[in-house]
Design an enzyme around this catalytic site. Structure first.
Site, mmCIF file in Angstrom:
data_model
loop_
_atom_site.group_PDB
_atom_site.id
_atom_site.type_symbol
_atom_site.label_atom_id
_atom_site.label_comp_id
_atom_site.label_asym_id
_atom_site.label_seq_id
_atom_site.Cartn_x
_atom_site.Cartn_y
_atom_site.Cartn_z
ATOM 1 C CB ILE A 60 -1.797 10.224 -20.509
ATOM 2 C CG1 ILE A 60 -1.142 11.089 -21.596
ATOM 3 C CG2 ILE A 60 -2.627 9.119 -21.149
ATOM 4 C CD1 ILE A 60 -0.106 10.347 -22.427
ATOM 5 C CE1 TYR A 202 9.517 7.718 -21.880
ATOM 6 C CE2 TYR A 202 9.984 8.219 -24.184
ATOM 7 C CZ TYR A 202 9.076 8.022 -23.152
ATOM 8 O OH TYR A 202 7.728 8.135 -23.406
#
Length: 330
Positions: A60, A202
């Site tokens: 990204i 996470y």
């Protein structure tokens, strides 16, 4: 009469949420971002702005650099891999011939090395004299059973995904206050909205990001400091190879499958750039299935609690990774 009014309000709210669940079938982002991407400010409005992207060597971050280069931004590209960063710089200069070599600055460092943050931040200021946008994009995912995760792994994940981001952002906010304004963005995840199975550390780190940055936004409502949280769902990047596991120092190390239910990094970056140009608070990006699930869990928790056991973790893993990455224990 009062009962009728409340009934009308209730029906309107129901139709509102049903519209969201239905319309998102045709989208790859939330409805607000969809309209701003179509009818709002273009990335060209950021022309000349100094934008610093961490995690810019791939995925990204790499493709966001290309989108911002198209818009004429001056870029600071950071990651650990110098060769890959220079490839990104070369591509940025090829994308926009109006950019000069000095408009793209490669700054190699490890965001986890918090003691280096002030030095690299000063490097940015000495290079361009200011910073307009900080994009905190560096981070890693995880695959592990919740109960098997070593606490040291939780600390590793938070050091990278949360604490390094918070520390670097605090330096940026101080600079923004000094120069009269600025914009900070962070790559979170749809896992920061709901609980993702087999990614506990996470998920926790991304939920923490929302807490920190929502608080920052509230504190700076009357200032000229904007805060954007970007929440991608499954994106076609090579994230599995670098993902944390339950063991300290270990990487998941498997190739990420190519799948039609994942949004391309290019498209995600295009929408990310639109969110920056329009200074949106929080945006969700992903294919319809992941967005619908997120809307359902977020806004219909009681209903979601009924159907989630039937969906199961195997379905969610395949939606996220295109395969079962962690065996489900019976």
């Amino acid at each position: 009469m009062v009962v009728v009014i409340f009934a009308f309000i209730g029906v309107c709210l129901l139709l509102y949420y049903l519209f969201y669940l239905g319309f998102v079938c045709f989208l790859d982002c939330d409805i607000k971002l969809f309209f701003y991407d179509k009818f709002g400010k273009s990335v060209d409005t950021l022309s000349g702005k100094v934008v610093w992207i961490t995690g810019a060597s791939s995925g990204i971050g790499e493709h966001l650099a290309y989108e911002l280069a198209k818009g004429g931004c001056k870029l600071v590209l950071s990651a650990r891999r110098e060769a890959e960063l220079y490839k990104v710089k070369t591509n940025c200069l090829a994308i926009n011939p109006n950019l000069q070599d000095h408009d793209i600055h490669v700054l190699v460092f490890d965001v986890r090395a918090i003691e280096s943050h002030q030095r690299v931040f000063d490097n940015v200021l000495s290079t361009y004299g200011r910073l307009d946008v900080l994009v905190n994009n560096a981070g890693r995912s995880q695959r592990a059973h919740w109960e098997q995760i070593d606490l040291a792994v939780d600390k590793e994940v938070f050091d990278l995904n949360t604490f390094s981001v918070v520390h670097l952002t605090r330096l940026a906010v101080k600079q923004f206050l000094h120069q009269g304004g600025g914009h900070v963005a962070v790559t979170s995840s749809l896992a920061g909205i709901l609980g993702a199975p087999f990614s506990a550390s996470y998920t926790g780190s991304k939920h923490a990001i929302h807490g920190y940055f929502d608080s920052l936004r509230m504190e700076k409502l009357t200032s000229n400091i904007k805060v954007t949280i970007v929440c991608p769902g499954p994106i076609q990047t090579d994230f599995l190879a670098e993902s944390f596991t339950e063991n300290v120092g270990e990487k998941y190390g498997q190739q990420t499958e190519i799948a039609s239910n994942k949004l391309s990094a290019q498209r995600c970056a295009k929408l990310f750039a639109s969110a920056l140009a329009n200074k949106l608070d929080e945006v969700w990006i992903g294919q319809a299935s992941s967005l619908q699930l997120t809307y359902a869990v977020k806004y219909y928790p009681n209903v979601a609690s009924l159907f989630m056991p039937y969906i199961g973790t195997t379905y969610i893993q395949k939606m996220r990774d295109a395969k079962v990455t962690v065996a489900v224990e019976q």
